[in-house]
Design a protein around this motif. Structure first.
Motif, short mmCIF file in Angstrom:
data_model
loop_
_atom_site.label_atom_id
_atom_site.label_comp_id
_atom_site.label_asym_id
_atom_site.label_seq_id
_atom_site.Cartn_x
_atom_site.Cartn_y
_atom_site.Cartn_z
N THR A 229 0.91 -1.25 0.04
CA THR A 229 -0.04 0.04 0.03
C THR A 229 0.82 1.30 0.10
O THR A 229 0.45 2.24 -0.84
N ALA B 34 2.36 1.93 -3.38
CA ALA B 34 1.22 2.35 -4.34
C ALA B 34 0.86 3.70 -4.05
O ALA B 34 0.80 4.57 -4.94
N LEU C 144 -3.53 -5.07 -2.23
CA LEU C 144 -2.79 -3.68 -1.50
C LEU C 144 -2.37 -4.53 -0.01
O LEU C 144 -3.03 -4.82 0.93
N THR D 185 -10.66 -6.39 -4.83
CA THR D 185 -9.28 -5.86 -4.18
C THR D 185 -9.19 -6.83 -3.03
O THR D 185 -10.15 -6.90 -2.13
N VAL E 299 -7.07 -6.53 0.57
CA VAL E 299 -6.35 -5.43 1.46
C VAL E 299 -6.04 -6.27 2.70
O VAL E 299 -6.69 -7.09 3.49
#
Length: 244
Positions: A135, A138, A166, A194, A196
């Motif tokens: 993360t 990114a 992420l 996604t 996470v």
């Protein structure tokens, strides 16, 4: 026309899988008693199998996964709190087809990254595009891209894949720009999934993001319809170290 010429023509047509299977059929007496239609079908299946393998290799290469984790090797020991039925459902990829997210939390060393990459490998096996990124990296990439004018290009790298990971969410504090970039990212990924992963419990994410309006928007898009897995137990790194 000789069999060698046929093989070369198949290769020129970019039918390498069929060419290889054709050579195998010509050189093996086992295929002599098999009917024409069945042999053609076998050639087509060989070509499709080769293309699937090549596509998987491309997807894995572009995914840039932190670890190459095989779904078959997932550790289901009771102390981890990992339900086989829940993981089995994830391995059907239904959640990706329905554009749902997966939130993996737990203490350091409990296998969050490994499990995320295992789900990504499984998705790639079914032709689903994947991208992995920490993360903080990114967000830093998007921060720099604002200065260079490449923000749309960088955003697209994270928006296009059907599955984005992420990792290490919550490890660094968020600037105002980070928060708006994160919101823009999850907003644009509304039609994609996604994963996470991070140590911070989901219950603390709103406080971590800080800005109430942005936090509400991110939580609404990323969290509320997600599948949540909290990994427990002793660090797997420490456990492996003891066994070694």
């Amino acid at each position: 026309m000789s069999s060698h010429q046929t093989t070369e023509q198949l290769k020129s047509l970019r039918l390498a899988g069929m060419a290889e299977a054709f050579d195998h059929q010509i050189g093996s007496p086992a295929f002599q008693d098999i009917g024409f239609e069945q042999r053609v079908q076998m050639l087509v299946e060989a070509e499709l199998a080769r293309r699937d393998t090549q596509r998987y290799a491309r997807l894995i290469k572009s995914a840039k996964l932190r670890v190459q984790a095989a779904p078959e090797d997932i550790d289901y020991r009771p102390s981890r709190g990992l339900e086989k039925t829940k993981v089995a459902d994830l391995l059907t990829n239904t959640w990706i087809r329905h554009h749902r997210n997966v939130l993996l939390t737990g203490a350091t060393g409990t296998g969050k990254t490994w499990l995320a990459c295992a789900l990504a490998v499984n998705a790639a096996r079914y032709g689903i595009s994947v991208h992995y990124q920490r993360t903080a990296i990114a967000l830093e990439a998007m921060l720099i891209a604002h200065e260079t004018g490449d923000i749309e290009k960088i955003r697209n790298q994270f928006v296009r894949p059907q599955l984005l990971i992420l990792d290490d969410f919550g490890l660094v504090s968020l600037s105002t720009r980070n928060k708006t970039d994160l919101l823009e990212l999850v907003e644009r990924r509304g039609e994609a999934s996604t994963i996470v992963a991070g140590q911070m419990p989901v219950s603390k994410w709103h406080e971590y993001i800080g800005d109430p309006a942005v936090a509400d928007a991110i939580m609404d898009r990323l969290v509320y319809s997600s599948l949540k897995i909290e990994l427990k137990g002793e660090s797997l790194r420490r456990t492996r170290g003891k066994s070694t």
